[in-house]
Scaffold this motif. Structure first.
Motif, PDB file in Angstrom:
ATOM      1  N   LEU A   1       0.829  -1.055  -0.023  1.00  0.00           N
ATOM      2  CA  LEU A   1       0.093   0.023   0.073  1.00  0.00           C
ATOM      3  C   LEU A   1       0.692   1.330  -0.069  1.00  0.00           C
ATOM      4  CD1 LEU A   1      -2.570   1.477   0.192  1.00  0.00           C
ATOM      5  CD2 LEU A   1      -2.824   1.286   2.510  1.00  0.00           C
ATOM      6  N   ARG A   2       2.052   1.145   0.913  1.00  0.00           N
ATOM      7  CA  ARG A   2       2.961   2.326   0.910  1.00  0.00           C
ATOM      8  C   ARG A   2       3.468   2.514  -0.350  1.00  0.00           C
ATOM      9  NH1 ARG A   2       6.555   0.902   4.312  1.00  0.00           N
ATOM     10  NH2 ARG A   2       5.470   1.533   6.094  1.00  0.00           N
ATOM     11  N   ARG A   3       3.943   1.588  -1.140  1.00  0.00           N
ATOM     12  CA  ARG A   3       4.424   1.762  -2.491  1.00  0.00           C
ATOM     13  C   ARG A   3       3.530   2.319  -3.516  1.00  0.00           C
ATOM     14  NH1 ARG A   3       6.920  -3.737  -1.568  1.00  0.00           N
ATOM     15  NH2 ARG A   3       8.935  -3.332  -0.574  1.00  0.00           N
ATOM     16  N   HIS A   4       2.354   1.702  -3.329  1.00  0.00           N
ATOM     17  CA  HIS A   4       1.301   2.169  -4.322  1.00  0.00           C
ATOM     18  C   HIS A   4       1.095   3.779  -4.126  1.00  0.00           C
ATOM     19  CE1 HIS A   4      -2.559   2.466  -6.307  1.00  0.00           C
ATOM     20  NE2 HIS A   4      -3.078   3.115  -5.369  1.00  0.00           N
ATOM     21  N   LEU A   5       0.760   4.083  -2.983  1.00  0.00           N
ATOM     22  CA  LEU A   5       0.508   5.674  -2.633  1.00  0.00           C
ATOM     23  C   LEU A   5       1.591   6.335  -3.055  1.00  0.00           C
ATOM     24  CD1 LEU A   5      -0.883   5.347   0.926  1.00  0.00           C
ATOM     25  CD2 LEU A   5      -2.171   5.829  -1.169  1.00  0.00           C
ATOM     26  N   VAL A   6       2.949   6.004  -3.009  1.00  0.00           N
ATOM     27  CA  VAL A   6       3.993   6.800  -3.394  1.00  0.00           C
ATOM     28  C   VAL A   6       4.503   6.851  -4.762  1.00  0.00           C
ATOM     29  CG1 VAL A   6       6.763   6.997  -3.017  1.00  0.00           C
ATOM     30  CG2 VAL A   6       5.183   6.618  -1.346  1.00  0.00           C
ATOM     31  N   GLU A   7       4.387   5.506  -5.270  1.00  0.00           N
ATOM     32  CA  GLU A   7       4.646   5.219  -6.978  1.00  0.00           C
ATOM     33  C   GLU A   7       3.675   5.739  -7.840  1.00  0.00           C
ATOM     34  OE1 GLU A   7       6.375   1.602  -7.137  1.00  0.00           O
ATOM     35  OE2 GLU A   7       7.870   1.951  -5.641  1.00  0.00           O
ATOM     36  N   GLU A   8       2.448   5.389  -7.514  1.00  0.00           N
ATOM     37  CA  GLU A   8       1.183   5.429  -8.364  1.00  0.00           C
ATOM     38  C   GLU A   8       0.227   6.544  -8.235  1.00  0.00           C
ATOM     39  OE1 GLU A   8      -0.796   1.613  -9.272  1.00  0.00           O
ATOM     40  OE2 GLU A   8       1.143   0.516  -8.963  1.00  0.00           O
TER      41      GLU A   8
ATOM     42  N   SER B   1       1.564   9.162  -6.239  1.00  0.00           N
ATOM     43  CA  SER B   1       2.297  10.354  -5.992  1.00  0.00           C
ATOM     44  C   SER B   1       2.550  11.112  -4.702  1.00  0.00           C
ATOM     45  CB  SER B   1       2.157  11.603  -7.311  1.00  0.00           C
ATOM     46  OG  SER B   1       2.503  10.788  -8.425  1.00  0.00           O
ATOM     47  N   VAL B   2       2.051  10.224  -3.836  1.00  0.00           N
ATOM     48  CA  VAL B   2       1.911  10.976  -2.349  1.00  0.00           C
ATOM     49  C   VAL B   2       3.351  10.967  -1.920  1.00  0.00           C
ATOM     50  CG1 VAL B   2       0.894  10.573   0.149  1.00  0.00           C
ATOM     51  CG2 VAL B   2      -0.286   9.931  -1.898  1.00  0.00           C
ATOM     52  N   ASP B   3       3.545  12.064  -1.227  1.00  0.00           N
ATOM     53  CA  ASP B   3       5.218  12.244  -0.599  1.00  0.00           C
ATOM     54  C   ASP B   3       5.432  11.369   0.519  1.00  0.00           C
ATOM     55  OD1 ASP B   3       7.351  13.137   0.416  1.00  0.00           O
ATOM     56  OD2 ASP B   3       6.852  15.226   0.637  1.00  0.00           O
ATOM     57  N   LYS B   4       6.299  10.689   0.397  1.00  0.00           N
ATOM     58  CA  LYS B   4       6.784   9.455   1.304  1.00  0.00           C
ATOM     59  C   LYS B   4       6.883   9.873   2.760  1.00  0.00           C
ATOM     60  CE  LYS B   4       9.983   7.682  -2.008  1.00  0.00           C
ATOM     61  NZ  LYS B   4      11.366   7.474  -2.363  1.00  0.00           N
ATOM     62  N   ARG B   5       7.179  11.060   2.802  1.00  0.00           N
ATOM     63  CA  ARG B   5       7.303  11.691   4.346  1.00  0.00           C
ATOM     64  C   ARG B   5       5.878  11.875   4.814  1.00  0.00           C
ATOM     65  NH1 ARG B   5      11.066  16.454   2.149  1.00  0.00           N
ATOM     66  NH2 ARG B   5       9.434  16.277   0.680  1.00  0.00           N
ATOM     67  N   SER B   6       4.989  12.141   4.007  1.00  0.00           N
ATOM     68  CA  SER B   6       3.694  12.360   4.685  1.00  0.00           C
ATOM     69  C   SER B   6       2.732  10.752   4.962  1.00  0.00           C
ATOM     70  CB  SER B   6       2.645  12.997   3.683  1.00  0.00           C
ATOM     71  OG  SER B   6       2.381  12.559   2.328  1.00  0.00           O
TER      72      SER B   6
END
Length: 62
Positions: free
Chosen positions: A12-19, A21-26
């Motif tokens: 889920l984290r990878r999906h949010l970041v990679e697909e 474009s959610v900032d990893k720090r958030s």
């Protein structure tokens, strides 16, 4: 079950970041299935994979 859940959280984290474009720090996830673990417990393979992922993210941000 905990391994499946921790893997799902990483996916889920990878999906949010990679697909998405959610900032990893958030993004911050805390696994309720790990509540009984302490600092003295040996890390699992999933724990080590998560640490490696976070280190890679931190290195890329520099």
């Amino acid at each position: 079950m905990a391994r499946e859940e921790s893997g799902a959280v990483r996916a889920l984290r990878r999906h949010l970041v990679e697909e998405r474009s959610v900032d990893k720090r958030s993004i911050e996830f805390t696994g309720c299935w790990r509540l009984r673990m302490t600092q003295d417990d040996a890390p699992t393979e999933e724990d080590l994979a998560e640490v490696q992922e976070r280190l890679a993210d931190a290195t890329a941000a520099c």
